[in-house]
Write a protein that holds these residues in place. Structure first.
Motif, PDB file in Angstrom:
ATOM      1  N   ARG A   1      -5.005  12.764   9.397  1.00 34.09           N
ATOM      2  CA  ARG A   1      -5.548  13.047   8.065  1.00 34.09           C
ATOM      3  C   ARG A   1      -4.649  12.521   6.963  1.00 34.09           C
ATOM      4  N   MET A   2      -3.361  12.332   7.270  1.00 39.24           N
ATOM      5  CA  MET A   2      -2.439  11.715   6.315  1.00 39.24           C
ATOM      6  C   MET A   2      -2.271  10.226   6.603  1.00 39.24           C
ATOM      7  N   ARG A   3      -3.154   9.710   7.452  1.00 41.87           N
ATOM      8  CA  ARG A   3      -3.193   8.291   7.795  1.00 41.87           C
ATOM      9  C   ARG A   3      -1.915   7.838   8.499  1.00 41.87           C
ATOM     10  N   VAL A   4      -1.423   8.696   9.380  1.00 42.19           N
ATOM     11  CA  VAL A   4      -0.249   8.414  10.203  1.00 42.19           C
ATOM     12  C   VAL A   4      -0.660   8.455  11.669  1.00 42.19           C
TER      13      VAL A   4
ATOM     14  N   ASP B   1      -6.279   0.305   5.169  1.00 43.73           N
ATOM     15  CA  ASP B   1      -7.530   0.580   4.478  1.00 43.73           C
ATOM     16  C   ASP B   1      -7.406   1.923   3.769  1.00 43.73           C
ATOM     17  N   PRO B   2      -7.463   1.953   2.432  1.00 47.08           N
ATOM     18  CA  PRO B   2      -7.230   3.211   1.714  1.00 47.08           C
ATOM     19  C   PRO B   2      -8.390   4.198   1.774  1.00 47.08           C
ATOM     20  N   SER B   3      -9.531   3.820   2.310  1.00 46.66           N
ATOM     21  CA  SER B   3     -10.647   4.752   2.361  1.00 46.66           C
ATOM     22  C   SER B   3     -10.345   5.884   3.333  1.00 46.66           C
ATOM     23  N   PRO B   4     -10.901   7.093   3.086  1.00 46.55           N
ATOM     24  CA  PRO B   4     -10.566   8.260   3.927  1.00 46.55           C
ATOM     25  C   PRO B   4     -10.852   8.060   5.408  1.00 46.55           C
ATOM     26  N   ASP B   5     -11.844   7.248   5.727  1.00 42.82           N
ATOM     27  CA  ASP B   5     -12.174   7.031   7.141  1.00 42.82           C
ATOM     28  C   ASP B   5     -11.666   5.688   7.649  1.00 42.82           C
ATOM     29  N   GLY B   6     -10.693   5.131   6.951  1.00 44.30           N
ATOM     30  CA  GLY B   6     -10.134   3.845   7.377  1.00 44.30           C
ATOM     31  C   GLY B   6      -9.478   3.941   8.742  1.00 44.30           C
TER      32      GLY B   6
ATOM     33  N   HIS C   1       0.803  -1.220   0.000  1.00 35.67           N
ATOM     34  CA  HIS C   1       0.000   0.000   0.000  1.00 35.67           C
ATOM     35  C   HIS C   1       0.841   1.278   0.000  1.00 35.67           C
ATOM     36  N   ALA C   2       2.150   1.144  -0.161  1.00 43.78           N
ATOM     37  CA  ALA C   2       3.027   2.308  -0.017  1.00 43.78           C
ATOM     38  C   ALA C   2       2.686   3.418  -1.004  1.00 43.78           C
ATOM     39  N   ALA C   3       2.446   3.087  -2.266  1.00 42.79           N
ATOM     40  CA  ALA C   3       2.163   4.115  -3.273  1.00 42.79           C
ATOM     41  C   ALA C   3       0.841   4.801  -2.982  1.00 42.79           C
ATOM     42  N   ALA C   4      -0.172   4.021  -2.590  1.00 45.11           N
ATOM     43  CA  ALA C   4      -1.473   4.620  -2.287  1.00 45.11           C
ATOM     44  C   ALA C   4      -1.379   5.510  -1.054  1.00 45.11           C
ATOM     45  N   TRP C   5      -0.644   5.061  -0.060  1.00 41.71           N
ATOM     46  CA  TRP C   5      -0.478   5.894   1.130  1.00 41.71           C
ATOM     47  C   TRP C   5       0.236   7.196   0.780  1.00 41.71           C
ATOM     48  N   ALA C   6       1.326   7.093   0.006  1.00 37.46           N
ATOM     49  CA  ALA C   6       2.111   8.277  -0.337  1.00 37.46           C
ATOM     50  C   ALA C   6       1.280   9.281  -1.132  1.00 37.46           C
TER      51      ALA C   6
END
Length: 340
Positions: free
Chosen positions: A250-253, A270-275, A212-217
């Motif tokens: 908000r940056m999923r960190v 989970d790539p969804s905004p509220d994951g 998921h690294a690319a999606a997270w970045a």
């Protein structure tokens, strides 16, 4: 990534006090200043300095106990640089029982009298350079510098103006002996925007095969909030206060802790905004967000290593001001940096 041409010009001398993990000294080294002595009172900080630069002359000592007469190499240096603990405005009203941070600031200015550097660079909180509550402190510093024959200027600078992927404001005092200050030009802001957190850390997040690294970045598309080192005496490592933790989320960190390693191939996200799945940053990733190069190591366990990173001065800011001071002193610096 920043690429710098090898420094081919005259090296200048520097005395660095309250050197910490070496962010200020490293940036000044990149600007052509070699330390004759680095001083810090924390054993782990001194270990970090020696780990990265075995040839540096590192002294484990409190600045308040430092006697320059016992270190003749410190006399007549080109630059005295100090990355001081954060001064609080309330200390100014307690002259007989002032905070240690204020005493260290005053000790640095008195050290100017002892070693007579051609230039002085002090880094601290942005409020010291700008807020009315700090005016009594600035007045004491300015009066002593004027007495010693120095001209000076205060600056508020944001590290992201100099390529650091972090919204980090700093207060900077520059003082030059004689009339050299009239030749000082503050370093210009980078014309390119700073990297985002995702751009700075995407490759490291993928280092162990995290799918998921690319999606997270891609969604970590802002600069980092200010990293905070926290107290040396209590608590574990976290990236900052409540407001900063919300920005990190908000940056999923996960801003409430620091990881031992980056995610692996089996780690969920989970790539969804509220994951609910948040990644944790490592100490090395935090150091990259401070502008340290990847080959700069930090001594100690995870919490102590992060403390050093969070309290450090970003090297690119020190480099920028170091080059500006060189120019004011009439010394040439390295070629401008390019981006890759």
């Amino acid at each position: 990534m920043v690429i710098m041409e090898e420094f081919r010009h005259e090296r200048l001398s520097c005395l660095a006090v309250c050197a910490g993990a070496g962010g200020l000294a490293l940036g000044l080294e990149q600007a052509g200043f070699d330390p004759v002595l680095l001083l810090d009172n924390r054993p782990v900080a001194c270990e970090t300095l020696r780990l990265n630069r075995p040839d540096w002359n590192v002294l484990e000592s409190d600045l308040l106990d430092f006697v320059p007469e016992e270190h003749r190499e410190c006399y007549d240096v080109d630059l005295l640089a100090a990355g001081l603990p954060r001064v609080k405005a309330s200390a100014a009203v307690r002259r007989e029982d002032s905070d240690e941070e204020l005493r260290l600031l005053e000790a640095t200015v008195m050290l100017v009298h002892g070693v007579q550097p051609r230039a002085l660079l002090i880094e601290n909180v942005s409020e010291l350079a700008s807020k009315p509550a700090y005016e009594p402190i600035r007045a004491v510093v300015e009066a002593e510098l004027e007495h010693l024959g120095y001209e000076y200027a205060w600056f508020v600078v944001n590290a992201m103006w100099h390529g650091v992927p972090q919204d980090r404001k700093q207060g900077i005092l520059v003082a030059l002996k004689g009339d050299s200050m009239r030749d000082f030009v503050p370093p210009p802001r980078d014309t390119d925007p700073p990297p985002t957190v995702g751009e700075a850390l995407g490759a490291s997040m993928a280092a162990r095969g995290w799918p998921h690294a690319a999606a997270w970045a891609a969604q970590a598309d802002q600069v980092a909030p200010t990293l905070v080192g926290g107290s040396w005496n209590r608590g574990g490592p976290d990236l900052g206060p409540t407001g900063s933790k919300r920005s990190w989320a908000r940056m999923r960190v996960n801003g409430g802790t620091v990881a031992t390693d980056v995610p692996g191939p089996d780690d969920r996200w989970d790539p969804s905004p509220d994951g609910a799945d948040l990644v944790k940053l490592t100490v090395e990733q935090a150091a990259r967000l401070q502008g340290f190069p990847d080959d700069w190591s930090f001594a100690g366990g995870k919490t102590v290593r992060y403390r050093q990173v969070g309290h450090a001065s970003p090297p690119p800011v020190a480099r920028a001001f170091g080059l500006a001071i060189r120019a004011a002193l009439g010394r040439r610096g390295p070629a401008p940096r390019d981006r890759q």
